[in-house]
Design an enzyme around this catalytic site. Sequence first.
Site, PDB file in Angstrom:
ATOM      1  N   ASP A 176       0.857  -1.186   0.000  1.00 16.47           N
ATOM      2  CA  ASP A 176       0.000   0.000   0.000  1.00 16.47           C
ATOM      3  C   ASP A 176       0.891   1.233   0.000  1.00 16.47           C
ATOM      4  O   ASP A 176       2.132   1.115  -0.005  1.00 16.47           O
ATOM      5  CB  ASP A 176      -0.925  -0.025   1.225  1.00 16.47           C
ATOM      6  CG  ASP A 176      -2.244   0.696   0.984  1.00 16.47           C
ATOM      7  OD1 ASP A 176      -2.357   1.430  -0.017  1.00 16.47           O
ATOM      8  OD2 ASP A 176      -3.162   0.545   1.814  1.00 16.47           O
ATOM      9  N   GLU A 184      -0.177   4.551   1.817  1.00 11.22           N
ATOM     10  CA  GLU A 184      -0.434   5.582   2.835  1.00 11.22           C
ATOM     11  C   GLU A 184       0.422   5.437   4.092  1.00 11.22           C
ATOM     12  O   GLU A 184       0.379   6.294   4.970  1.00 11.22           O
ATOM     13  CB  GLU A 184      -1.916   5.605   3.208  1.00 11.22           C
ATOM     14  CG  GLU A 184      -2.829   6.113   2.102  1.00 11.22           C
ATOM     15  CD  GLU A 184      -3.409   4.989   1.256  1.00 11.22           C
ATOM     16  OE1 GLU A 184      -4.319   5.262   0.467  1.00 11.22           O
ATOM     17  OE2 GLU A 184      -2.928   3.841   1.391  1.00 11.22           O
ATOM     18  N   HIS A 189      -2.767  -0.571  -3.762  1.00  7.19           N
ATOM     19  CA  HIS A 189      -3.262   0.784  -3.524  1.00  7.19           C
ATOM     20  C   HIS A 189      -4.120   1.273  -4.684  1.00  7.19           C
ATOM     21  O   HIS A 189      -3.724   1.184  -5.853  1.00  7.19           O
ATOM     22  CB  HIS A 189      -2.097   1.752  -3.323  1.00  7.19           C
ATOM     23  CG  HIS A 189      -2.517   3.198  -3.276  1.00  7.19           C
ATOM     24  ND1 HIS A 189      -3.324   3.694  -2.285  1.00  7.19           N
ATOM     25  CD2 HIS A 189      -2.271   4.229  -4.125  1.00  7.19           C
ATOM     26  CE1 HIS A 189      -3.550   4.977  -2.499  1.00  7.19           C
ATOM     27  NE2 HIS A 189      -2.920   5.337  -3.614  1.00  7.19           N
ATOM     28  N   HIS A 199      -1.327   1.436   6.756  1.00  4.84           N
ATOM     29  CA  HIS A 199      -1.767   2.632   7.476  1.00  4.84           C
ATOM     30  C   HIS A 199      -2.809   2.292   8.527  1.00  4.84           C
ATOM     31  O   HIS A 199      -3.429   1.221   8.491  1.00  4.84           O
ATOM     32  CB  HIS A 199      -2.371   3.630   6.487  1.00  4.84           C
ATOM     33  CG  HIS A 199      -3.465   3.023   5.656  1.00  4.84           C
ATOM     34  ND1 HIS A 199      -4.771   2.897   6.098  1.00  4.84           N
ATOM     35  CD2 HIS A 199      -3.434   2.465   4.415  1.00  4.84           C
ATOM     36  CE1 HIS A 199      -5.492   2.302   5.172  1.00  4.84           C
ATOM     37  NE2 HIS A 199      -4.706   2.025   4.135  1.00  4.84           N
ATOM     38  N   HIS A 229      -7.720   5.361   7.070  1.00  6.51           N
ATOM     39  CA  HIS A 229      -9.011   4.974   6.514  1.00  6.51           C
ATOM     40  C   HIS A 229      -9.081   3.455   6.510  1.00  6.51           C
ATOM     41  O   HIS A 229      -8.101   2.775   6.786  1.00  6.51           O
ATOM     42  CB  HIS A 229      -9.185   5.510   5.080  1.00  6.51           C
ATOM     43  CG  HIS A 229      -8.261   4.876   4.091  1.00  6.51           C
ATOM     44  ND1 HIS A 229      -6.918   5.197   4.011  1.00  6.51           N
ATOM     45  CD2 HIS A 229      -8.460   3.914   3.150  1.00  6.51           C
ATOM     46  CE1 HIS A 229      -6.343   4.470   3.065  1.00  6.51           C
ATOM     47  NE2 HIS A 229      -7.260   3.674   2.528  1.00  6.51           N
ATOM     48  N   GLU A 279      -7.443  -2.467   7.565  1.00  5.62           N
ATOM     49  CA  GLU A 279      -7.224  -3.295   6.379  1.00  5.62           C
ATOM     50  C   GLU A 279      -6.282  -4.452   6.715  1.00  5.62           C
ATOM     51  O   GLU A 279      -6.466  -5.577   6.226  1.00  5.62           O
ATOM     52  CB  GLU A 279      -6.661  -2.444   5.246  1.00  5.62           C
ATOM     53  CG  GLU A 279      -7.664  -1.433   4.710  1.00  5.62           C
ATOM     54  CD  GLU A 279      -7.058  -0.441   3.740  1.00  5.62           C
ATOM     55  OE1 GLU A 279      -5.896  -0.645   3.313  1.00  5.62           O
ATOM     56  OE2 GLU A 279      -7.735   0.553   3.392  1.00  5.62           O
TER      57      GLU A 279
END
Length: 266
Positions: A8, A10, A60, A105, A117, A135
């Site tokens: 990812d 972030e 991502h 993240h 998020h 996640e």
Amino acid sequence: MKVFISADIEGTAGIAHWDEAERTHPDWAEFRALMTAEVVAACEGARAAGATEVVVKDAHDSGRNLILDRLPDYVRIVRGWSGHPDAMMFGLDAGFAAAVYTGYHSKAGSEDNPLAHTSNMRISRLLLNGEVASEFTVNALCAAGYGVPSVFLSGDAGICSEARTMVPGLKAVETLEGKGRAATSISPAWSRRLIREGVAEALSGDFTQALQALAERYEVVIEFNNPTDAYRAGWYPGARPHGLRAVAFDHADFAEILRALVFLKA
């Protein structure tokens, strides 16, 4: 030894603003390069520990972020989104020795990353068996369903703390710490060194303790920002209202939770 990497952006060292994560913004070019460099460092660490093949899921947004020509010659890359319930873990199977996560993240509702998020910006919180989930929570359980332990994660301080608590024996590298709309980060070069060393160390030891035990049953609750999203999601077979702006779904098989999430989050 085959190693799977879910990548990812972030939680990449230095990131602090959504412009840096959006492919339509000029800032994205710099941060896709930094994301790629952290993935390469993870690949190099896996290779140093004896990995013969590494499969990377570009996980991502569009699934088309990594600069392919910078990847080592022992890597396979999964790009885009198939629609398979494994989502950010698509390409994983029982033949892998371990799963690694880079650029991860903190969950929705957290203050540990300006970009925190869970899956998308329409979700205010996602809960799994009563606990607010990230996640990583979902993806590590996906890996456990294949019998694959999650051994390493890099990302912000919040997700690193969560991952260490959730998976005994997991090694984590903290790339940044968020405060409001700001982030304090280690340098990208520092991050790459720690990731390379951390993955090598994680895969060189006995990482069997990093394989989570699955629960007998799972309930997922999605709290949306907008009641219309909850109303729509409530039409999924087996879904039910769960208070204001929320739906719930439960099943004994976590694979069915993953299947439901494809439609509940859409």
